[in-house]
Design a protein around this motif. Structure first.
Motif, PDB file in Angstrom:
ATOM      1  N   LEU A   1      39.039  44.354  36.113  1.00 52.70           N
ATOM      2  CA  LEU A   1      40.306  43.977  36.731  1.00 52.70           C
ATOM      3  C   LEU A   1      40.043  43.545  38.170  1.00 52.70           C
ATOM      4  CD1 LEU A   1      42.545  46.987  35.571  1.00 52.70           C
ATOM      5  CD2 LEU A   1      42.117  44.834  34.368  1.00 52.70           C
ATOM      6  N   PHE A   2      40.706  42.495  38.591  1.00 53.38           N
ATOM      7  CA  PHE A   2      40.565  41.987  39.962  1.00 53.38           C
ATOM      8  C   PHE A   2      41.935  42.014  40.645  1.00 53.38           C
ATOM      9  CE2 PHE A   2      37.065  40.419  37.548  1.00 53.38           C
ATOM     10  CZ  PHE A   2      35.999  40.315  38.418  1.00 53.38           C
ATOM     11  N   TYR A   3      42.012  42.749  41.736  1.00 49.40           N
ATOM     12  CA  TYR A   3      43.241  42.850  42.522  1.00 49.40           C
ATOM     13  C   TYR A   3      42.976  42.289  43.918  1.00 49.40           C
ATOM     14  CZ  TYR A   3      45.579  45.870  39.099  1.00 49.40           C
ATOM     15  OH  TYR A   3      46.182  46.361  37.964  1.00 49.40           O
ATOM     16  N   GLU A   4      43.972  41.584  44.452  1.00 50.41           N
ATOM     17  CA  GLU A   4      43.849  40.994  45.784  1.00 50.41           C
ATOM     18  C   GLU A   4      44.841  41.673  46.735  1.00 50.41           C
ATOM     19  OE1 GLU A   4      45.089  36.778  46.912  1.00 50.41           O
ATOM     20  OE2 GLU A   4      42.932  36.578  46.544  1.00 50.41           O
TER      21      GLU A   4
ATOM     22  N   LEU B   1      39.731  43.944  45.265  1.00 54.94           N
ATOM     23  CA  LEU B   1      39.379  45.196  44.615  1.00 54.94           C
ATOM     24  C   LEU B   1      38.995  44.913  43.162  1.00 54.94           C
ATOM     25  CD1 LEU B   1      39.329  48.344  44.453  1.00 54.94           C
ATOM     26  CD2 LEU B   1      41.754  48.199  43.829  1.00 54.94           C
ATOM     27  N   ILE B   2      37.817  45.375  42.771  1.00 54.01           N
ATOM     28  CA  ILE B   2      37.341  45.179  41.400  1.00 54.01           C
ATOM     29  C   ILE B   2      37.309  46.537  40.711  1.00 54.01           C
ATOM     30  CG2 ILE B   2      35.486  44.303  39.947  1.00 54.01           C
ATOM     31  CD1 ILE B   2      34.574  42.616  42.318  1.00 54.01           C
TER      32      ILE B   2
ATOM     33  N   ARG C   1      44.487  33.933  37.904  1.00 57.12           N
ATOM     34  CA  ARG C   1      45.675  33.381  38.550  1.00 57.12           C
ATOM     35  C   ARG C   1      45.248  32.335  39.574  1.00 57.12           C
ATOM     36  NH1 ARG C   1      50.673  36.790  41.314  1.00 57.12           N
ATOM     37  NH2 ARG C   1      52.147  35.051  41.361  1.00 57.12           N
ATOM     38  N   ALA C   2      45.835  31.156  39.490  1.00 52.68           N
ATOM     39  CA  ALA C   2      45.484  30.067  40.402  1.00 52.68           C
ATOM     40  C   ALA C   2      45.983  30.374  41.801  1.00 52.68           C
ATOM     41  CB  ALA C   2      46.065  28.755  39.902  1.00 52.68           C
ATOM     42  N   CYS C   3      45.241  29.879  42.777  1.00 49.74           N
ATOM     43  CA  CYS C   3      45.631  30.042  44.179  1.00 49.74           C
ATOM     44  C   CYS C   3      45.223  28.789  44.931  1.00 49.74           C
ATOM     45  CB  CYS C   3      44.955  31.265  44.784  1.00 49.74           C
ATOM     46  SG  CYS C   3      45.409  31.573  46.493  1.00 49.74           S
ATOM     47  N   GLU C   4      46.195  28.118  45.529  1.00 49.08           N
ATOM     48  CA  GLU C   4      45.903  26.882  46.247  1.00 49.08           C
ATOM     49  C   GLU C   4      46.731  26.852  47.531  1.00 49.08           C
ATOM     50  OE1 GLU C   4      45.747  22.063  45.419  1.00 49.08           O
ATOM     51  OE2 GLU C   4      46.223  23.463  43.810  1.00 49.08           O
ATOM     52  N   GLY C   5      46.049  26.612  48.624  1.00 42.96           N
ATOM     53  CA  GLY C   5      46.741  26.576  49.905  1.00 42.96           C
ATOM     54  C   GLY C   5      47.364  27.897  50.289  1.00 42.96           C
TER      55      GLY C   5
ATOM     56  N   GLN D   1      48.703  47.687  49.379  1.00 42.51           N
ATOM     57  CA  GLN D   1      49.347  46.993  48.269  1.00 42.51           C
ATOM     58  C   GLN D   1      48.430  45.871  47.737  1.00 42.51           C
ATOM     59  OE1 GLN D   1      52.286  47.701  46.873  1.00 42.51           O
ATOM     60  NE2 GLN D   1      52.752  49.388  48.282  1.00 42.51           N
ATOM     61  N   TYR D   2      48.274  45.845  46.417  1.00 43.90           N
ATOM     62  CA  TYR D   2      47.412  44.846  45.765  1.00 43.90           C
ATOM     63  C   TYR D   2      48.167  44.168  44.625  1.00 43.90           C
ATOM     64  CZ  TYR D   2      43.182  46.431  48.158  1.00 43.90           C
ATOM     65  OH  TYR D   2      42.233  46.709  49.094  1.00 43.90           O
ATOM     66  N   ALA D   3      47.792  42.911  44.363  1.00 42.70           N
ATOM     67  CA  ALA D   3      48.365  42.156  43.238  1.00 42.70           C
ATOM     68  C   ALA D   3      47.243  41.742  42.297  1.00 42.70           C
ATOM     69  CB  ALA D   3      49.115  40.925  43.751  1.00 42.70           C
ATOM     70  N   LEU D   4      47.518  41.806  41.010  1.00 47.34           N
ATOM     71  CA  LEU D   4      46.537  41.422  39.989  1.00 47.34           C
ATOM     72  C   LEU D   4      46.306  39.908  40.029  1.00 47.34           C
ATOM     73  CD1 LEU D   4      44.906  42.528  37.487  1.00 47.34           C
ATOM     74  CD2 LEU D   4      46.855  41.777  36.098  1.00 47.34           C
ATOM     75  N   VAL D   5      45.028  39.489  40.121  1.00 42.42           N
ATOM     76  CA  VAL D   5      44.711  38.056  40.169  1.00 42.42           C
ATOM     77  C   VAL D   5      43.702  37.644  39.098  1.00 42.42           C
ATOM     78  CG1 VAL D   5      45.243  37.790  42.611  1.00 42.42           C
ATOM     79  CG2 VAL D   5      42.921  38.455  41.911  1.00 42.42           C
ATOM     80  N   GLY D   6      43.117  38.601  38.377  1.00 38.26           N
ATOM     81  CA  GLY D   6      42.149  38.222  37.353  1.00 38.26           C
ATOM     82  C   GLY D   6      41.815  39.376  36.425  1.00 38.26           C
ATOM     83  N   VAL D   7      41.495  39.028  35.171  1.00 42.19           N
ATOM     84  CA  VAL D   7      41.104  40.021  34.166  1.00 42.19           C
ATOM     85  C   VAL D   7      39.956  39.440  33.337  1.00 42.19           C
ATOM     86  CG1 VAL D   7      41.831  41.477  32.236  1.00 42.19           C
ATOM     87  CG2 VAL D   7      43.495  40.834  34.005  1.00 42.19           C
ATOM     88  N   VAL D   8      38.889  40.214  33.182  1.00 41.08           N
ATOM     89  CA  VAL D   8      37.820  39.854  32.250  1.00 41.08           C
ATOM     90  C   VAL D   8      38.032  40.664  30.979  1.00 41.08           C
ATOM     91  CG1 VAL D   8      35.338  39.864  31.803  1.00 41.08           C
ATOM     92  CG2 VAL D   8      36.197  39.287  34.078  1.00 41.08           C
TER      93      VAL D   8
END
Length: 528
Positions: free
Chosen positions: A181-184, A58-59, A127-131, A104-111
């Motif tokens: 705002l970027f929500y995942e 979600l942007i 926010r980093a995401c790996e695996g 339900q969404y979690a914040l993963v990025g902000v410009v």
């Protein structure tokens, strides 16, 4: 499925208020009743928007920029506006979607935007995401990547007022605030779409690898230790002339591709001094330097003489090239001709760098002052007519900027064209206007080492056309730059000295009226 929602910031304290406004229903009543097709009658109704389908990512676009209808100017809303790290969209969805879950969404990025409505800078918190596992937060600011403490989120992204120094009564608006705002999505409903391929496409991976390699390469090249190493190589001046020419080319290549981009210029200044000493020692080494740039005007000369934003760097290059040209044998040598053509090839690109071309035209002026042969090479390239066209285009740009400032209150600084007019004056003031007449105080004598007895006699056809161009003369005199008017004043004084025909011509052209409009006063020694 939508991907982006625009959220109001004005008069809203947080994202919850803005989302509430987004789905707020409008009552259609009275004269604005809704016409019901089923009952064929106007009835009271409520009109609104609800979310029916949600995206994985979600942007949210925050409306930080607005337009003031009273002042007719754009403005940035620096008001405080908070947003949560976890967001539940259930209150803003249809009942079916809210019951299905996946809201339900979690914040993963902000410009973030730092600045005003007319200028600024963007950077990101990601926010980093790996695996499939979420990690820490990072600040991506151009080429700089650093860890970010989420505890500073409010200070960095919410905007609003910040306290003054030492906790005093004066407070300031924060210029940095979130813009996107970027929500995942945390959990998908049962009918969710299949997961996208998490692997990076090969072409994208190759592009990132190339950019990363270039970034590491630039870091090594601009490292202080490497600069010292190259300077030591250049300082090893012992050896045959061929080896010394290689030293000159190696040092010039390194400076060309590093000086414009280096933040620390202390070591680079030492490299320039070393190169100055080498180039000034023999004509062969001077020719080795200049020949390096003959066929690379666009890729080498333009970045260092025009594109480079650092005035100090451009001045150092101008000084180096002037020194090399001075060390060449007088006359129309192949190297001098080739380098002159390379310099003149840059004139069509000058309109794009009007704020940076001062040293470029000073270099041409100093080259023209070296002697008759050097001026002849420049005149073969029609330098006067080409520079006059550039000056007139800059004058039109300046008039357009003034009109824009009158209408909008926003203008741009006029380009400084004094150096260009200095070049024009140098080319003309080396000549006697009236052969046999006494020399004017503004006449430029050849340098003692030039080997020339007297200045040239009479003006060329191109020079006469320039000096009789009323539009050019008046535009130059009335240019906002004081240096521009001073150069034209010297030029007019030189042409009118003991020259009745030129004096009458300037009276007919009305050049004096331009001096009056500008309000200039005669200065002793200006050749008036």
């Amino acid at each position: 499925t939508f991907y982006t929602l625009s959220m109001d910031v004005k008069n809203k304290r947080d994202l919850k208020e803005s989302l509430g406004l987004f789905v707020e229903k409008d009552l259609l009543d009275g004269d604005n009743k809704y016409h019901c097709g089923s009952c064929d009658a106007k009835v009271a109704a409520a009109k609104g928007v609800m979310l029916k389908r949600l995206p994985r990512t979600l942007i949210l676009h925050l409306k930080r920029f607005d337009y003031d209808l009273q002042t007719l100017m754009r403005l940035k809303l620096d008001d405080f506006f908070s947003f949560p790290q976890e967001l539940d969209l259930a209150p803003y969805c249809t009942a079916e979607l809210a019951e299905a879950g996946g809201t339900q969404y979690a914040l993963v990025g902000v410009v973030v935007h730092l600045g005003t409505s007319s200028s600024g800078h963007y950077y990101s918190f990601v926010r980093a995401c790996e695996g499939g596992q979420r990690g820490g937060w990072y600040n991506f600011n151009d080429c700089n990547v650093s860890e970010f403490d989420l505890g500073d989120l409010a200070e960095e992204c919410f905007g609003g007022v910040r306290p003054g120094p030492a906790g005093g009564p004066v407070r300031y608006m924060r210029r940095n605030s979130a813009y996107m705002l970027f929500y995942e999505q945390l959990a998908s409903p049962s009918e969710d779409r299949p997961m996208a391929d998490p692997h990076i496409p090969s072409d994208v991976g190759d592009l990132v690898a190339r950019d990363s390699t270039a970034f590491l390469h630039d870091g090594y090249v601009l490292d202080r230790a490497y600069t010292q190493y190259v300077a030591n190589l250049c300082g090893m001046a012992d050896g045959e002339n061929g080896a010394r020419q290689q030293q000159v080319r190696a040092m010039a290549y390194y400076l060309t591709h590093s000086l414009c981009y280096a933040k620390d210029r202390e070591e680079l200044a030492g490299c320039f001094d070393c190169l100055h000493e080498l180039v000034g020692s023999t004509p062969e080494l001077a020719a080795a330097l200049l020949s390096l740039y003959e066929d690379s005007a666009q890729s080498w000369l333009r970045p260092i003489l025009m594109e480079c934003p650092e005035a100090e760097s451009r001045a150092m290059w101008k000084k180096l090239f002037t020194n090399a040209l001075r060390c060449l044998p007088r006359g129309r040598t192949a190297v001098a001709r080739g380098f002159t053509e390379a310099l003149l090839a840059l004139i069509p690109h000058a309109p794009s760098y009007l704020a940076h071309v001062g040293d470029y035209f000073l270099l041409l002026a100093e080259y023209a002052s070296l002697g008759t042969a050097e001026r002849a090479l420049l005149e073969e390239g029609k330098i006067l007519s080409r520079t006059i066209r550039l000056f007139m285009s800059s004058s039109e740009w300046n008039r357009a900027s003034k009109n824009r400032k009158r209408k909008t209150g926003v203008g741009r600084k006029a380009p400084q064209m004094g150096e260009l007019l200095h070049l024009v004056a140098v080319l003309i003031r080396h000549r006697h206007v009236v052969p046999g007449a006494p020399a004017s105080p503004a006449l430029l004598r050849p340098p003692p080492a030039g080997g020339e007895a007297d200045p040239e006699e009479g003006l060329t056809e191109e020079q006469e056309q320039v000096c009789k161009d009323r539009e050019f003369l008046c535009a130059a005199i009335e240019h906002p730059s004081a240096e521009s008017a001073a150069e034209v004043r010297k030029l007019v004084g030189h042409l009118c000295w003991e020259a009745r025909d030129w004096t009458l011509l300037f009276l007919v052209l009305g050049v004096g009226e331009s001096f009056k409009r500008r309000g200039d006063r005669k200065n002793p020694g200006d050749g008036d």
